[in-house]
Design an enzyme around this catalytic site. Structure first.
Site, short mmCIF file in Angstrom:
data_model
loop_
_atom_site.label_atom_id
_atom_site.label_comp_id
_atom_site.label_asym_id
_atom_site.label_seq_id
_atom_site.Cartn_x
_atom_site.Cartn_y
_atom_site.Cartn_z
N HIS A 67 -20.09 13.52 3.05
CA HIS A 67 -21.51 13.23 2.84
C HIS A 67 -22.27 13.25 4.16
O HIS A 67 -21.79 12.75 5.18
CB HIS A 67 -21.68 11.87 2.17
CG HIS A 67 -21.07 11.79 0.80
ND1 HIS A 67 -21.62 12.44 -0.28
CD2 HIS A 67 -19.95 11.16 0.34
CE1 HIS A 67 -20.87 12.21 -1.36
NE2 HIS A 67 -19.86 11.44 -1.00
N ILE A 118 -14.30 -0.09 2.14
CA ILE A 118 -14.57 1.29 2.54
C ILE A 118 -14.60 2.18 1.29
O ILE A 118 -13.68 2.96 1.02
CB ILE A 118 -13.53 1.78 3.57
CG1 ILE A 118 -13.38 0.76 4.70
CG2 ILE A 118 -13.94 3.13 4.14
CD1 ILE A 118 -14.63 0.52 5.51
N ARG A 129 -12.05 2.75 -6.15
CA ARG A 129 -12.73 2.53 -4.89
C ARG A 129 -12.88 1.04 -4.62
O ARG A 129 -12.93 0.24 -5.55
CB ARG A 129 -14.11 3.20 -4.93
CG ARG A 129 -14.06 4.71 -4.85
CD ARG A 129 -15.29 5.34 -5.47
NE ARG A 129 -15.21 5.34 -6.92
CZ ARG A 129 -16.16 5.78 -7.72
NH1 ARG A 129 -17.27 6.25 -7.21
NH2 ARG A 129 -16.01 5.75 -9.03
#
Length: 495
Positions: free
Chosen positions: A49, A348, A323
């Site tokens: 990203h 994270i 995640r």
């Protein structure tokens, strides 16, 4: 006595290991999985990203942008494929265009190149974008990487420079003992001066053992689908819808269409909170959510001009992971005030793969500024790796076979992986010890047949290289044994 112990061998742990490997330090990495990159890192969208959407001034924004800018040189040094293909966020109505303008302004504040586009500009970038897309946001510095390839490269570089890795070794507890830390596993307790908490969805547990400054990780499961490589030529940029807010906090970029560095297309992902921090299963509900999304919106995708109806039968596999969404909605970094030399790299989540190499630099700096370790004079940058057979020219293939006849033996037909490459993957630093580990390093089993042809030979090669009985070989460590018994005993003199 270790100078530093790293808990977790995902993108964060292996990035820290690589930074520490530059110094004359005794460093140990503990990973409960059977291989490095066994958790969250291997279950994401593979997107690097650019950093247009995190809240300006947040840890996410700062390290996303820094990390994104590191990627071209990082991947060049480690010989990891990197594709800077840009990202288009599409808008279907004026309400979504308003969100596009907000994200453009946020990107400008984060120092990221973005452009608000009308339909004419979108068609300059993706000429086949479907009818109904009225505009969007163009992010030219977005890219793609293979996350597990990168983590394995980081681990190999670290091991090449003296870092020790112990997989299938679960850290159970951390406690203070005078000015040092004790890290306990089922078989051994290690003493160290510094602990780097890179434990992903379990990072809160270790922090909360040692500090009153507690936080909690909410596992957020996401699944992805992979389409056959026949469809990849029709899409050149990563394509996302406008983001969605999530009930549990934060946002998701939604269901993206992403060209992988390996020539396939990635679809996904969903974002659903779960209770199990190790949840990585593919569920019918999650897969259907992705399939239904793309079936309903296929007409907007550039590929629809060539393949008008969403081809469900072109999906060759699915993968998932959880995640580490923190209750503070930002990366949690550094030392708690009451736990000196215990360094968090926690929460994270996305854009974690992008940010981790930059985060590691600053977190290791805490140790370096305090301890002043000497740099290694014999530090070896990068890693020694051979060009994949599938990307070689005809002349390069002839030379490879001349040097090693095992290159002439194709094991995985779908991905053109040779026996020489599989043996090399097993022999490398932090080498493969399971069928899945071979798959991650070589792509043997990632093609259309998903290992139907090559898996038996991969199993045989693992036995030959590691001296294993076939019954000992696993798919992915633990109790995932592929064979459960013998139909008959071999005759004397037979294998």
């Amino acid at each position: 006595m270790w100078d530093a112990i790293i808990i977790g061998a995902g993108i964060s742990g292996c990035s820290v290991a690589r930074e520490l490997a530059r110094y004359q330090l005794k460093v140990l990495v503990l990973e409960k999985g059977h291989d490095v990159c066994a958790g969250t890192t291997k279950g994401n969208s593979a997107t690097v990203h650019a950093g247009y959407d995190p809240d300006p001034g947040s840890n996410k924004a700062i390290y996303n942008v820094r990390g994104s800018r590191m990627y071209p040189e990082l991947c060049r040094e480690l010989q990891v494929p990197y594709l800077k293909n840009g990202l288009v966020m599409i808008a279907l109505d004026e309400e979504q265009m308003e969100e596009v303008r907000k994200l453009h302004e946020m990107g400008q504040r984060n120092g990221v190149r973005t452009e608000v586009c009308d339909r004419a500009r979108i068609l300059e970038i993706e000429p086949d974008m479907g009818e109904g897309v009225i505009g969007g946001l163009w992010v030219p510095d977005s890219g793609m990487v293979c996350p597990y390839n990168l983590v394995m490269a980081l681990a190999e570089n670290s091991a090449r420079n003296g870092v020790e890795f112990r997989t299938s070794t679960q850290a159970l507890s951390v406690e203070r003992d005078g000015g040092e830390w004790l890290v306990s596993t089922p078989d051994e307790t290690f003493r160290t001066k510094y602990v780097f908490n890179c434990a992903g969805t379990h990072a809160d547990r270790f922090n909360n053992m040692v500090s009153a400054d507690v936080f909690h990780i909410i596992p957020r499961e996401g699944q992805h689908l992979i389409m056959d490589r026949d469809f990849a030529p029709y899409v050149k940029t990563t394509i996302y819808p406008t983001p969605e807010l999530l009930p549990g906090g934060g946002h998701t970029k939604g269901m993206g269409l992403m060209p992988s560095v390996d020539g396939t297309l990635i679809l996904g992902c969903n974002a659903d909170d779960v209770d199990d921090p190790d949840f990585s299963a593919n569920t019918r509900e999650g897969i259907d959510k992705i399939l239904d999304f793309f079936e309903a919106r296929w007409k907007y995708m550039p590929i629809s001009k060539h393949v008008p109806k969403f081809p469900r039968d072109a999906v060759i596999t699915a993968y998932g992971g959880s995640r580490a969404h923190p209750d503070r909605d930002d990366f949690i970094l550094g030392e708690p005030k009451d736990a000196p030399n215990f360094i968090n790299l926690a929460g994270i989540e996305s854009p974690g793969v992008t940010a981790a190499p930059a985060i590691a630099i600053d977190m290791v700096k805490i140790l370096v500024d305090r301890e002043r370790p000497a740099l290694k004079q014999d530090y070896k940058p990068g890693r020694e790796i051979k060009k994949p057979f599938r990307t070689m020219t005809a002349e390069e293939r002839r030379e490879a076979i001349k040097a090693d006849p095992d290159y002439a033996r194709i094991v995985c037909r779908c991905e053109q992986v040779t026996e020489a490459e599989i043996r090399d993957a097993i022999r490398r630093p932090v080498g493969a010890r399971s069928v899945s580990a071979v798959k991650m390093r070589t792509r043997a089993g990632m093609g259309r047949c998903q290992g139907g042809f090559c898996s038996p030979r991969v199993l045989e090669i693992l036995c030959e290289e590691l001296g294993l009985d076939p019954l000992e070989v696993t798919q992915s460590g633990g109790r995932s044994n592929i064979l459960v018994g013998r139909a008959c005993e071999p005759k004397e003199g037979e294998a």
